[in-house]
Design a protein around this motif. Structure first.
Motif, PDB file in Angstrom:
ATOM      1  N   PHE A  45     -70.468 -30.182   1.740  1.00 18.80           N
ATOM      2  CA  PHE A  45     -70.790 -29.253   0.986  1.00 18.80           C
ATOM      3  C   PHE A  45     -71.539 -28.035   2.107  1.00 18.80           C
ATOM      4  O   PHE A  45     -72.025 -28.350   2.857  1.00 18.80           O
ATOM      5  N   TYR A  46     -70.909 -26.926   1.850  1.00 16.94           N
ATOM      6  CA  TYR A  46     -71.292 -25.629   2.896  1.00 16.94           C
ATOM      7  C   TYR A  46     -71.635 -24.475   2.247  1.00 16.94           C
ATOM      8  O   TYR A  46     -71.134 -24.141   1.176  1.00 16.94           O
ATOM      9  N   SER A  47     -72.487 -23.918   2.790  1.00 18.63           N
ATOM     10  CA  SER A  47     -72.998 -22.552   2.061  1.00 18.63           C
ATOM     11  C   SER A  47     -72.491 -21.479   3.052  1.00 18.63           C
ATOM     12  O   SER A  47     -72.511 -21.674   4.241  1.00 18.63           O
ATOM     13  N   PHE A  48     -71.980 -20.400   2.352  1.00 18.52           N
ATOM     14  CA  PHE A  48     -71.369 -19.553   3.223  1.00 18.52           C
ATOM     15  C   PHE A  48     -71.908 -18.175   2.994  1.00 18.52           C
ATOM     16  O   PHE A  48     -72.106 -17.672   1.773  1.00 18.52           O
ATOM     17  N   THR A  49     -72.411 -17.613   4.048  1.00 20.00           N
ATOM     18  CA  THR A  49     -73.399 -16.286   3.660  1.00 20.00           C
ATOM     19  C   THR A  49     -72.509 -15.013   3.708  1.00 20.00           C
ATOM     20  O   THR A  49     -72.193 -14.307   4.511  1.00 20.00           O
ATOM     21  N   ASN A  50     -71.683 -15.137   2.470  1.00 20.41           N
ATOM     22  CA  ASN A  50     -70.682 -14.003   1.982  1.00 20.41           C
ATOM     23  C   ASN A  50     -71.411 -12.635   2.196  1.00 20.41           C
ATOM     24  O   ASN A  50     -70.685 -11.682   2.637  1.00 20.41           O
ATOM     25  N   GLU A  51     -72.508 -12.618   1.908  1.00 16.15           N
ATOM     26  CA  GLU A  51     -73.143 -11.203   1.614  1.00 16.15           C
ATOM     27  C   GLU A  51     -73.174 -10.657   3.205  1.00 16.15           C
ATOM     28  O   GLU A  51     -73.706  -9.348   3.332  1.00 16.15           O
ATOM     29  N   HIS A  52     -73.453 -11.283   4.112  1.00 10.91           N
ATOM     30  CA  HIS A  52     -73.618 -10.981   5.490  1.00 10.91           C
ATOM     31  C   HIS A  52     -72.403 -10.915   6.183  1.00 10.91           C
ATOM     32  O   HIS A  52     -72.748 -10.797   7.603  1.00 10.91           O
ATOM     33  N   HIS A  53     -71.205 -11.115   5.965  1.00 12.91           N
ATOM     34  CA  HIS A  53     -70.191 -11.373   6.618  1.00 12.91           C
ATOM     35  C   HIS A  53     -69.248 -10.250   6.728  1.00 12.91           C
ATOM     36  O   HIS A  53     -69.002  -9.507   5.514  1.00 12.91           O
ATOM     37  N   ARG A  54     -68.792  -9.488   7.672  1.00 14.45           N
ATOM     38  CA  ARG A  54     -68.303  -8.283   7.707  1.00 14.45           C
ATOM     39  C   ARG A  54     -67.090  -7.949   6.744  1.00 14.45           C
ATOM     40  O   ARG A  54     -66.868  -7.240   6.172  1.00 14.45           O
ATOM     41  N   GLU A  55     -66.208  -9.108   6.760  1.00 16.89           N
ATOM     42  CA  GLU A  55     -65.152  -9.102   5.801  1.00 16.89           C
ATOM     43  C   GLU A  55     -65.173  -9.361   4.488  1.00 16.89           C
ATOM     44  O   GLU A  55     -64.156  -9.348   3.621  1.00 16.89           O
ATOM     45  N   THR A  56     -66.415  -9.761   3.937  1.00 13.15           N
ATOM     46  CA  THR A  56     -66.567 -10.206   2.557  1.00 13.15           C
ATOM     47  C   THR A  56     -67.596  -9.572   1.955  1.00 13.15           C
ATOM     48  O   THR A  56     -68.239  -9.666   0.741  1.00 13.15           O
ATOM     49  N   TYR A  57     -68.384  -8.438   2.845  1.00  7.83           N
ATOM     50  CA  TYR A  57     -69.642  -7.805   2.175  1.00  7.83           C
ATOM     51  C   TYR A  57     -69.008  -7.072   1.240  1.00  7.83           C
ATOM     52  O   TYR A  57     -67.824  -6.218   1.193  1.00  7.83           O
ATOM     53  N   THR A  58     -69.703  -6.832   0.070  1.00 11.02           N
ATOM     54  CA  THR A  58     -69.342  -5.948  -1.180  1.00 11.02           C
ATOM     55  C   THR A  58     -70.259  -4.870  -1.491  1.00 11.02           C
ATOM     56  O   THR A  58     -71.326  -5.348  -2.080  1.00 11.02           O
ATOM     57  N   GLU A  59     -69.951  -3.706  -1.539  1.00 10.82           N
ATOM     58  CA  GLU A  59     -70.777  -2.948  -1.990  1.00 10.82           C
ATOM     59  C   GLU A  59     -70.839  -2.560  -3.403  1.00 10.82           C
ATOM     60  O   GLU A  59     -69.653  -2.569  -3.987  1.00 10.82           O
ATOM     61  N   GLN A  60     -71.774  -2.451  -4.014  1.00  8.97           N
ATOM     62  CA  GLN A  60     -71.951  -1.860  -5.447  1.00  8.97           C
ATOM     63  C   GLN A  60     -71.095  -0.354  -5.592  1.00  8.97           C
ATOM     64  O   GLN A  60     -71.704   0.421  -5.057  1.00  8.97           O
ATOM     65  N   ARG A  75     -65.064 -13.012  -5.849  1.00 11.40           N
ATOM     66  CA  ARG A  75     -63.565 -13.106  -5.796  1.00 11.40           C
ATOM     67  C   ARG A  75     -63.125 -12.685  -4.298  1.00 11.40           C
ATOM     68  O   ARG A  75     -62.145 -13.323  -3.785  1.00 11.40           O
ATOM     69  N   VAL A  76     -63.746 -11.718  -3.864  1.00  6.44           N
ATOM     70  CA  VAL A  76     -63.462 -11.308  -2.472  1.00  6.44           C
ATOM     71  C   VAL A  76     -63.459 -12.291  -1.373  1.00  6.44           C
ATOM     72  O   VAL A  76     -62.684 -12.772  -0.657  1.00  6.44           O
ATOM     73  N   ALA A  77     -64.467 -13.190  -1.514  1.00  9.11           N
ATOM     74  CA  ALA A  77     -64.885 -14.310  -0.641  1.00  9.11           C
ATOM     75  C   ALA A  77     -63.828 -15.463  -0.703  1.00  9.11           C
ATOM     76  O   ALA A  77     -63.360 -16.000   0.306  1.00  9.11           O
ATOM     77  N   VAL A  78     -63.337 -15.670  -2.170  1.00  3.27           N
ATOM     78  CA  VAL A  78     -62.456 -16.723  -2.296  1.00  3.27           C
ATOM     79  C   VAL A  78     -61.016 -16.394  -1.785  1.00  3.27           C
ATOM     80  O   VAL A  78     -60.557 -16.986  -1.066  1.00  3.27           O
ATOM     81  N   LYS A  79     -60.795 -14.846  -1.789  1.00  2.00           N
ATOM     82  CA  LYS A  79     -59.718 -14.514  -1.181  1.00  2.00           C
ATOM     83  C   LYS A  79     -59.418 -14.475   0.241  1.00  2.00           C
ATOM     84  O   LYS A  79     -58.619 -14.861   0.985  1.00  2.00           O
ATOM     85  N   TRP A  80     -60.744 -14.148   0.895  1.00  2.00           N
ATOM     86  CA  TRP A  80     -60.649 -14.359   2.224  1.00  2.00           C
ATOM     87  C   TRP A  80     -60.577 -15.596   3.011  1.00  2.00           C
ATOM     88  O   TRP A  80     -60.004 -15.810   3.858  1.00  2.00           O
ATOM     89  N   TYR A  81     -61.191 -16.457   2.183  1.00  2.00           N
ATOM     90  CA  TYR A  81     -61.249 -17.801   2.576  1.00  2.00           C
ATOM     91  C   TYR A  81     -59.488 -18.365   2.630  1.00  2.00           C
ATOM     92  O   TYR A  81     -59.232 -19.207   3.408  1.00  2.00           O
ATOM     93  N   ASN A  82     -59.062 -18.224   1.437  1.00  2.00           N
ATOM     94  CA  ASN A  82     -57.370 -18.424   1.448  1.00  2.00           C
ATOM     95  C   ASN A  82     -56.868 -17.862   2.531  1.00  2.00           C
ATOM     96  O   ASN A  82     -56.015 -18.743   3.324  1.00  2.00           O
ATOM     97  N   GLU A  83     -57.090 -16.925   3.066  1.00  2.00           N
ATOM     98  CA  GLU A  83     -56.182 -16.008   4.155  1.00  2.00           C
ATOM     99  C   GLU A  83     -56.773 -16.684   5.402  1.00  2.00           C
ATOM    100  O   GLU A  83     -55.814 -17.147   6.254  1.00  2.00           O
ATOM    101  N   HIS A  84     -57.979 -16.886   5.470  1.00  2.00           N
ATOM    102  CA  HIS A  84     -58.721 -17.521   6.773  1.00  2.00           C
ATOM    103  C   HIS A  84     -58.318 -19.157   6.985  1.00  2.00           C
ATOM    104  O   HIS A  84     -57.785 -19.205   8.255  1.00  2.00           O
ATOM    105  N   LEU A  85     -57.879 -19.954   5.833  1.00  2.31           N
ATOM    106  CA  LEU A  85     -57.271 -21.211   5.978  1.00  2.31           C
ATOM    107  C   LEU A  85     -55.812 -21.165   6.381  1.00  2.31           C
ATOM    108  O   LEU A  85     -55.218 -22.226   6.862  1.00  2.31           O
ATOM    109  N   LYS A  86     -55.266 -20.124   5.987  1.00  2.00           N
ATOM    110  CA  LYS A  86     -53.720 -20.108   6.348  1.00  2.00           C
ATOM    111  C   LYS A  86     -53.407 -19.924   7.814  1.00  2.00           C
ATOM    112  O   LYS A  86     -52.480 -20.526   8.126  1.00  2.00           O
ATOM    113  N   LYS A  87     -54.440 -19.706   8.507  1.00  2.00           N
ATOM    114  CA  LYS A  87     -54.137 -19.203  10.012  1.00  2.00           C
ATOM    115  C   LYS A  87     -54.110 -20.713  10.716  1.00  2.00           C
ATOM    116  O   LYS A  87     -53.898 -20.558  11.893  1.00  2.00           O
ATOM    117  N   ILE A  88     -54.590 -21.604   9.876  1.00  2.00           N
ATOM    118  CA  ILE A  88     -54.887 -23.065  10.873  1.00  2.00           C
ATOM    119  C   ILE A  88     -53.475 -23.669  10.773  1.00  2.00           C
ATOM    120  O   ILE A  88     -52.449 -23.891   9.886  1.00  2.00           O
TER     121      ILE A  88
END
Length: 634
Positions: A45-60, A75-88
């Motif tokens: 299990f991993y925690s991902f600091t999506n609030e502090h990550h440049r590509e997943t930071y989401t402003e109100q 949702r932004v973080a889920v999409k980013w992860y999907n893209e991120h894992l495609k690169k493997i």
């Protein structure tokens, strides 16, 4: 759904920071459990600091609620992860699955092309692990209403209204205490000034309104002409009332037997829940009579807890087992709360299982000490250093001995007594100096504080501090050097205290005796060695001290202690006897009390603003109910 996430089957999970923060705000115990899962290397299990990550930071955005922003951030973080894992560059594509029980968020995710399931859909799709379904929590409190849907209970007033009502005096806030003897009756212990701590009786199903033992509830008082008296009837819920509410209404009428006016007590009804104090409950499955049924009732070991309805496919295997069940919610049209299966503890009647039930039901922390706690223990072999000597008095020359029950390995205290040249007597109480080994605020300190005390069971004990300390370095064994904290008095032969002093010390006990051995020495006509002389002096002074205490109005509150006799092969208890209290028991107790009194006086003189007196309040009237009932019948 923390029970699902803790299951060994569920692995390779990313928990977003957005989610962790929300969990932390909502429930400290669940937050701790998810942190523990994340720390467990086997679970991945991993925690991902999506609030502090440049590509997943989401402003109100303007006009966006913080709840909607959180949903979007997820949702932004889920999409980013999907893209991120495609690169493997890998043969098999890794797909990210988004689990959410938030309907709106799930629909938006699907529209945006994210693979999303509710927790239930996902778990039910894992066909190779059908038992996981049992651990699913029912989704919402009011949800999962039973099909027959006849409303039984009044609605709960929302929290904001309750708080206003408590402020204005319309409602009272208190702790709900269910009765062990009558499931249709409870008392609420009202929070308020100590002087007017009062009890309100709640009687009847609708008035109890789905409150569970230890919940914090809001109560509305009934008019005086509706007040009732505590019922003398014993009523156990036999679990046959699932559909037959009329039957219970008849029982409620039985409760209101004619009583004299002076028996009536303030009576009220529960109008809302301020805080649920639900915990996982131990108990047994009461199987449904219907063949192939999935819905069954669970009967908790604690009679004050209502039965809980659970869905399970493994009723065959769970029958006759002690199991743990958690409550999920209690809809208005359900006679019992809904819950889910958490864990099977083992066969009822089995010694290990029943021990586990006892510890869980009394909230005794008993898991082995964690690595982080053990890391603060001293390294062996341990020796007293020059540095330790600097601030301590060397009392190794004194004839110190300890007196304890047979087989005791955690020797906390030791005593000495000797005659001084001026004709007075010096007496010392030496307590193992645990604070030398446990530094304030570290993991070892926090774990010991959480445990609070050592718990003794019939064949084992649950230590407050790890065994290296409790049975070795902080145990004042004979013929080894040990660090202690000593309280030393100079007294007259009439046990009048002339001087008191306190010091950190080093002692070397000359004998670890049992109460019986010590008594034998005191009574012996021939023994006149140092230890025996010391014990006789202590015993003589203790008798005088005890008489003084009792003449001053001391209260003697002690229930007889029992000892178990164990079968040497099976380790089962086969007999039990009350411990025979010898003079030496009382001798040790007297000096422990004297040390406590002296320390209290010292704290009061030196740190008056930190000195507290523990005072026993008058017992609540309901404590006498059982006695009064029994006496009435005679």
């Amino acid at each position: 759904q923390i029970d699902i996430l803790e299951d060994p089957v569920i692995k390779n999970v990313i928990v977003l920071q957005t989610v962790l923060q929300e969990v932390r705000n909502r429930s400290a115990p669940v937050y701790k459990r998810i942190r523990d899962v994340i720390q467990n290397p086997e679970k991945h299990f991993y925690s991902f600091t999506n609030e502090h990550h440049r590509e997943t930071y989401t402003e109100q955005q303007k006009g966006e609620s913080s709840n909607d922003r959180n949903d979007r951030a997820i949702r932004v973080a889920v999409k980013w992860y999907n893209e991120h894992l495609k690169k493997i560059e890998d043969e098999e594509k890794i797909e990210v699955i988004f689990l959410t029980n938030d309907r709106a968020n799930k629909e938006k995710a699907l529209e945006e092309g994210i693979t999303a399931y509710t927790c239930e859909e996902y778990i039910k799709s894992l066909t190779s692990n059908p038992d996981l379904v049992d651990r699913l929590a029912c989704i919402s409190d009011e949800g999962k209403e039973i099909e027959s849907g006849k409303i039984i209970f009044p609605e709960h007033i929302p929290l904001s209204k309750l708080q206003q009502g408590i402020k204005s005096g319309l409602y009272l806030q208190g702790t709900f205490r269910a009765s062990r003897d009558n499931y249709l009756e409870a008392t609420v212990w009202v929070h308020g000034d100590a002087e007017e701590n009062k009890e309100i009786i709640i009687q009847g199903l609708k008035h109890l309104n789905r409150a569970v033992h230890e919940d914090i509830v809001a109560v509305e008082m009934l008019a005086k002409d509706e007040w009732v008296a505590p019922s003398p009837v014993v009523l156990q819920d036999d679990g046959q009332n699932e559909d037959n509410i009329e039957n219970e209404e008849e029982k409620e009428n039985v409760l209101r037997t004619s009583v004299s006016k002076d028996m009536l007590r303030p009576t009220g009804k529960v109008v809302g829940i301020i805080k649920r104090n639900w915990r996982p409950f131990c108990g047994m499955l009461s199987r449904s009579q219907i063949k192939e049924a999935r819905r069954h009732l669970f009967t908790p070991a604690d009679r004050r807890i209502p039965r809980i309805r659970i869905e399970t496919r493994q009723a065959d295997t769970l029958e006759g087992q002690r199991i743990i069940v958690a409550i999920d919610g209690w809809p208005r049209n359900s006679r019992y709360p809904n819950g889910h299966f958490v864990k099977n503890l083992g066969s009822a009647g089995d010694k290990e299982t029943e021990t586990e039930v006892l510890l869980l039901e009394h909230d005794v922390p008993h898991q082995p000490f964690s690595q982080s706690v053990l890391s603060f223990l001293p390294k062996m072999p341990w020796n007293i250093t020059e540095q330790d000597m600097k601030y301590r008095e060397d009392l190794r020359h004194l004839c110190v001995c300890s007196v304890d029950p047979p087989g005791c390995t955690d020797i906390d205290d030791a005593l000495h007594c000797r005659e001084l040249e001026n004709g007075n007597i010096e007496v010392g109480v030496h307590i193992a100096d645990v604070s030398h080994f446990i530094r304030p605020g570290n993991a070892l300190d926090e774990e010991s504080a959480k445990r609070g005390t050592t718990v003794y069971l019939c064949e084992k004990r649950i230590d407050m501090v790890p065994e290296l300390l409790s049975s070795n370095l902080c145990s004042l064994r004979s013929n080894v050097d040990r660090l202690a904290f000593s309280c030393i008095w100079e007294m007259t032969h009439k046990a009048e205290i002339l001087k008191t002093r306190f010091t950190k010390s080093i002692i070397n006990s000359k004998a670890s005796l049992t109460y019986a051995e010590a008594q034998m020495r005191i009574d012996s006509g021939t023994m006149i060695d140092d230890i025996t002389t010391s014990l006789r002096g202590l015993n003589k002074l203790a008798k005088i001290l005890k008489k003084k205490r009792i003449d001053n109005g001391a209260l003697t509150l002690s229930s007889p202690e029992v000892r178990f006799h164990m079968d040497s092969e099976t380790h089962d208890p086969i007999d039990l006897q009350t411990k025979e209290l010898k003079e030496t028991n009382s001798m040790v107790e007297e000096f422990m009390l004297l040390a406590n009194v002296s320390v209290a006086q010292k704290i009061y003189d030196e740190f008056p603003e930190f000195a507290l007196l523990r005072k026993h309040p008058a017992p609540p009237p309901s404590n006498y109910d059982i006695l009064v009932k029994a006496a009435k019948s005679k």
